[in-house]
Design a protein around this motif. Sequence first.
Motif, PDB file in Angstrom:
ATOM      1  N   PRO A 198      18.796  49.823  77.145  1.00 14.39           N
ATOM      2  CA  PRO A 198      17.612  50.465  77.746  1.00 14.39           C
ATOM      3  C   PRO A 198      16.827  51.235  76.685  1.00 14.39           C
ATOM      4  N   ILE A 199      15.533  51.275  76.860  1.00  8.62           N
ATOM      5  CA  ILE A 199      14.661  51.971  75.916  1.00  8.62           C
ATOM      6  C   ILE A 199      14.125  53.231  76.576  1.00  8.62           C
ATOM      7  N   ARG A 200      14.379  54.369  75.972  1.00  9.92           N
ATOM      8  CA  ARG A 200      13.878  55.634  76.508  1.00  9.92           C
ATOM      9  C   ARG A 200      13.279  56.494  75.389  1.00  9.92           C
ATOM     10  N   PHE A 201      12.638  55.855  74.418  1.00 18.03           N
ATOM     11  CA  PHE A 201      12.021  56.588  73.318  1.00 18.03           C
ATOM     12  C   PHE A 201      10.575  56.936  73.678  1.00 18.03           C
ATOM     13  N   THR A 202      10.091  58.030  73.113  1.00 22.29           N
ATOM     14  CA  THR A 202       8.649  58.243  73.106  1.00 22.29           C
ATOM     15  C   THR A 202       8.040  57.258  72.114  1.00 22.29           C
ATOM     16  N   ARG A 203       6.755  57.037  72.222  1.00 18.57           N
ATOM     17  CA  ARG A 203       6.104  56.126  71.259  1.00 18.57           C
ATOM     18  C   ARG A 203       6.283  56.628  69.834  1.00 18.57           C
ATOM     19  N   GLN A 204       6.120  57.927  69.632  1.00 19.31           N
ATOM     20  CA  GLN A 204       6.202  58.459  68.276  1.00 19.31           C
ATOM     21  C   GLN A 204       7.599  58.293  67.693  1.00 19.31           C
ATOM     22  N   LEU A 223       2.638  36.497  84.927  1.00 17.22           N
ATOM     23  CA  LEU A 223       3.486  37.587  84.434  1.00 17.22           C
ATOM     24  C   LEU A 223       2.666  38.744  83.879  1.00 17.22           C
ATOM     25  N   ARG A 224       1.575  38.436  83.209  1.00 17.30           N
ATOM     26  CA  ARG A 224       0.727  39.475  82.630  1.00 17.30           C
ATOM     27  C   ARG A 224       0.011  40.288  83.699  1.00 17.30           C
ATOM     28  N   ASP A 225      -0.404  39.622  84.759  1.00 18.61           N
ATOM     29  CA  ASP A 225      -1.274  40.257  85.750  1.00 18.61           C
ATOM     30  C   ASP A 225      -0.516  41.034  86.817  1.00 18.61           C
ATOM     31  N   GLU A 226       0.790  40.898  86.857  1.00 12.81           N
ATOM     32  CA  GLU A 226       1.576  41.559  87.898  1.00 12.81           C
ATOM     33  C   GLU A 226       1.636  43.066  87.655  1.00 12.81           C
ATOM     34  N   GLY A 227       1.656  43.821  88.740  1.00 14.14           N
ATOM     35  CA  GLY A 227       1.851  45.266  88.635  1.00 14.14           C
ATOM     36  C   GLY A 227       3.328  45.595  88.751  1.00 14.14           C
ATOM     37  N   TYR A 228       3.937  46.045  87.664  1.00  7.32           N
ATOM     38  CA  TYR A 228       5.389  46.243  87.660  1.00  7.32           C
ATOM     39  C   TYR A 228       5.797  47.610  88.198  1.00  7.32           C
ATOM     40  N   GLN A 229       4.943  48.584  88.063  1.00  6.03           N
ATOM     41  CA  GLN A 229       5.315  49.928  88.498  1.00  6.03           C
ATOM     42  C   GLN A 229       5.532  49.978  90.000  1.00  6.03           C
ATOM     43  N   ASN A 230       4.673  49.321  90.749  1.00  5.51           N
ATOM     44  CA  ASN A 230       4.780  49.326  92.208  1.00  5.51           C
ATOM     45  C   ASN A 230       5.148  47.946  92.744  1.00  5.51           C
ATOM     46  N   MET A 264      -2.205  48.148  71.627  1.00  7.52           N
ATOM     47  CA  MET A 264      -1.761  47.216  72.663  1.00  7.52           C
ATOM     48  C   MET A 264      -1.066  47.957  73.805  1.00  7.52           C
ATOM     49  N   PHE A 265      -0.233  48.951  73.468  1.00  5.42           N
ATOM     50  CA  PHE A 265       0.499  49.684  74.494  1.00  5.42           C
ATOM     51  C   PHE A 265      -0.431  50.425  75.450  1.00  5.42           C
ATOM     52  N   GLY A 266      -1.623  50.773  74.967  1.00  7.73           N
ATOM     53  CA  GLY A 266      -2.560  51.509  75.808  1.00  7.73           C
ATOM     54  C   GLY A 266      -2.959  50.750  77.061  1.00  7.73           C
ATOM     55  N   GLY A 267      -2.893  49.441  77.030  1.00  5.55           N
ATOM     56  CA  GLY A 267      -3.267  48.642  78.195  1.00  5.55           C
ATOM     57  C   GLY A 267      -2.087  48.020  78.903  1.00  5.55           C
ATOM     58  N   MET A 268      -0.873  48.485  78.603  1.00  5.70           N
ATOM     59  CA  MET A 268       0.335  47.890  79.176  1.00  5.70           C
ATOM     60  C   MET A 268       1.053  48.860  80.107  1.00  5.70           C
ATOM     61  N   LYS A 281       4.436  50.629  81.557  1.00 11.51           N
ATOM     62  CA  LYS A 281       5.557  51.202  80.828  1.00 11.51           C
ATOM     63  C   LYS A 281       6.727  50.230  80.716  1.00 11.51           C
ATOM     64  N   ALA A 282       7.000  49.476  81.775  1.00 14.80           N
ATOM     65  CA  ALA A 282       8.136  48.548  81.745  1.00 14.80           C
ATOM     66  C   ALA A 282       7.946  47.473  80.679  1.00 14.80           C
ATOM     67  N   VAL A 283       6.710  47.004  80.517  1.00 18.82           N
ATOM     68  CA  VAL A 283       6.436  45.973  79.520  1.00 18.82           C
ATOM     69  C   VAL A 283       6.457  46.573  78.117  1.00 18.82           C
ATOM     70  N   VAL A 284       5.957  47.798  77.983  1.00 15.87           N
ATOM     71  CA  VAL A 284       6.030  48.494  76.685  1.00 15.87           C
ATOM     72  C   VAL A 284       7.478  48.587  76.232  1.00 15.87           C
ATOM     73  N   ARG A 285       8.366  48.931  77.145  1.00 16.90           N
ATOM     74  CA  ARG A 285       9.780  49.033  76.789  1.00 16.90           C
ATOM     75  C   ARG A 285      10.339  47.666  76.379  1.00 16.90           C
TER      76      ARG A 285
END
Length: 424
Positions: free
Chosen positions: A145-151, A204-211, A364-368, A370-374
């Motif tokens: 699992p990934i739980r890092f901040t971006r920085q 896959l790109r267009d799906e809303g993963y958060q909800n 790129m992360f700005g438009g993604m 959180k689940a996909v960023v991870r």
Amino acid sequence: MSLEIRKRRKYIWAAYRYSFSRLVLNYYLYYESMWDAADIPAERTREGEEFEELLESFLKGKNAMEDLDRLRTKVIGRIQALTGFSDCFQVYEYVLNRMERRFIPMEDSRYTPEELGEALIEAIAALKHPADQNEKIRSIVGQLPIRFTRQKFYAMVSEKLSLYAGLKKSDVENFLGMLKASAMVRLPDHMEEEKELYRYLSVLRDEGYQNMDLDGFRRCVNALSAATAALNHTVDCLTMMADLINDLYVLFLTEREAMVDVTEDQYFRNGVSRILQAVRSRDKGLSEDEGDQILTRMEGIQESVEDLVMAGSPGEDETLKKLAKLLSASSFMDLEDKEDSFELTDKAWMEKKAREFCQELDEMFGGMEKAVVRGVMAKVLSELPVMFQDGMEVQRYIISSLESCSDHGERQASMELLEQELMD
């Protein structure tokens, strides 16, 4: 006659026999696979028809090298696009695997994070070679699992990339290009031309993963499953076509110099001509007995010259260099020599490249979601060199990553995937 000329002629002769016999065998497999399918897929007809024309040109003694080179470039371009799809689908597979327990009840892992960390370290230690151990560690890191901040993530990436200081710039540039493609930052050109795969990727790109709800999850899982099957099928088709193209390329390069056995050469030509006729007939016009007869005449030919061919080219002229590449294990190797700079990287150059890469990721992360960023973060970390001091540090990293994941379903999914690492 000098020794060098004799070696060259022997190599040319061996390459001709090796590639012609292999072409006959592989083209027969191509023909059979066409009719094992319920219909003739587009990959067969698209590049296959072009190949048919070029094969006929060779049999008629016509020079079609330029057209063959264009077809080879086209196939390599498609393979590069398919590699881009593979990278994307791996990221979304990571995401969906960790959401599965939201919608499908499953048993928890039989391990605690501490027990699993210990078992994984034992599995790593059981591997004899350091390279295998490092590969295993990277694979494990890619499942955590990934739980890092971006920085924090960017700092880790920069630190790992710093290990490449002192290496050839050209090699590092190639690696960075691969890394950017793997992270979906810079994907290959013309992916949209693979319409079926692009349609699945769009789902896959267009799906809303958060909800995401159950219907959305099923839609994505079905799209990913269909995409994986289509991708594997297309890669298989194009790899088969690339091997046929490479062998035909060898024949064009060697036919004028090869000292052929007339009878054997006629077997080659009759066999491949008959298969070509059957392929073009679009019906199963080649009997099993006739096919067996063609294959029987090819028996033992590759094996008789394989050692000579695999020993490598005896010279460095353009023809011999191309032959060596065409006969190598890489079906998609670039045939043209590129100017290679021996300039080395330094710390400042690597810091600049790492900073640029992280900036591209951040945009790129700005438009993604959180689940996909991870998912992207996990993919990047699995591609970078390991930086652990010893097994205990690896174990602490595994345990910490699992325990820091407060999403119980995601943690259990990661642990299930890590259990598979124990069996591989």
